[in-house]
Design an enzyme around this catalytic site. Structure first.
Site, short mmCIF file in Angstrom:
data_model
loop_
_atom_site.label_atom_id
_atom_site.label_comp_id
_atom_site.label_asym_id
_atom_site.label_seq_id
_atom_site.Cartn_x
_atom_site.Cartn_y
_atom_site.Cartn_z
N LYS A 16 0.68 -1.46 0.15
CA LYS A 16 -0.11 0.57 0.09
C LYS A 16 0.45 1.51 0.03
CE LYS A 16 -3.79 -1.95 2.19
NZ LYS A 16 -4.65 -2.83 0.50
N THR A 38 -10.27 -0.68 -3.99
CA THR A 38 -10.56 -1.74 -2.65
C THR A 38 -10.80 -0.48 -1.84
OG1 THR A 38 -8.19 -2.34 -2.73
CG2 THR A 38 -9.94 -3.71 -3.69
N GLY A 39 -11.10 -1.13 -0.86
CA GLY A 39 -11.68 -0.15 0.60
C GLY A 39 -10.44 0.49 1.52
N THR A 40 -9.57 0.02 2.30
CA THR A 40 -8.46 0.74 3.35
C THR A 40 -7.62 1.08 1.59
OG1 THR A 40 -8.18 -1.11 4.14
CG2 THR A 40 -6.73 0.10 4.21
N THR A 41 -7.12 1.17 0.59
CA THR A 41 -6.83 0.93 -0.56
C THR A 41 -7.36 2.69 -1.03
OG1 THR A 41 -5.74 -0.81 -0.83
CG2 THR A 41 -5.10 0.89 -2.65
N SER A 58 -13.43 -3.79 0.89
CA SER A 58 -12.15 -4.17 1.04
C SER A 58 -12.06 -5.65 0.34
CB SER A 58 -11.55 -4.28 2.82
OG SER A 58 -10.19 -5.04 2.55
N GLY A 59 -10.29 -6.38 -0.14
CA GLY A 59 -10.12 -7.17 -1.17
C GLY A 59 -10.68 -8.55 -0.51
N ASP A 64 -12.16 -7.18 -4.46
CA ASP A 64 -11.43 -8.04 -5.46
C ASP A 64 -13.12 -8.05 -6.92
OD1 ASP A 64 -9.09 -7.53 -4.75
OD2 ASP A 64 -9.08 -9.26 -3.79
N HIS A 91 -6.90 -14.34 0.15
CA HIS A 91 -8.08 -14.89 -0.51
C HIS A 91 -7.91 -14.67 -2.10
CE1 HIS A 91 -6.88 -10.63 -0.36
NE2 HIS A 91 -7.46 -9.70 -1.16
#
Length: 145
Positions: A16, A38-41, A58-59, A64, A91
């Site tokens: 990240k 994706t969420g946090t990114t 989030s992934g 994803d 994942h």
């Protein structure tokens, strides 16, 4: 795909910081395109750069797969995915599916900083570009009938 690209930004936890730094260095170019991640990114990139980044889940929570669905629906043209090749992910099957869909729908994918630099600085970034999607339905019909 149009001259204004719809770009997905994805990174595993250990990558990240590298993706955020890359986005900071390329924020002027990225600001001319529609961004998602994706969420946090997505959240971290937006906080660090001020760029508008639409967040999916989030992934590991399905992000994803959401990005894969967006590729299928032609809502994503291009993906920057800084993945961690040294750490197994819970994942991993989702990541493999995302990469398969990306290849199937002929979208450019950068999985490291060098490739991301080559792609983002390509003259094609400012132009329309035609995808070359393989007609698998025709292949299936031909092979089975």
């Amino acid at each position: 795909m149009n001259s204004k690209k719809k770009i997905a930004l994805v990174a595993h936890d250990n990558r990240k910081k590298a993706l955020i730094s890359w986005c900071e260095a390329n924020s002027e170019v990225l600001s001319n395109h529609s961004l998602c991640g994706t969420g946090t990114t997505a959240k971290l990139i937006k906080e660090a750069t001020g760029l508008e980044v639409f967040p999916y889940k989030s992934g590991p929570m399905g992000g994803d797969q959401q990005i894969g669905a967006a590729i299928v629906n032609e809502d994503i043209d291009f993906m920057i995915f800084f993945w961690d090749p040294l750490t197994a992910q819970p994942h991993d099957p989702d990541v493999k599916a995302l990469l398969r869909i990306s290849v199937l729908y002929d979208i450019p994918i950068a999985m490291n900083e060098s490739t991301a630099e080559f792609l983002i600085k390509s003259p094609i970034m400012k132009e329309q570009h035609e995808r070359h999607i393989i007609d698998y339905y025709q292949k299936i019909r031909k092979d089975n009938f």
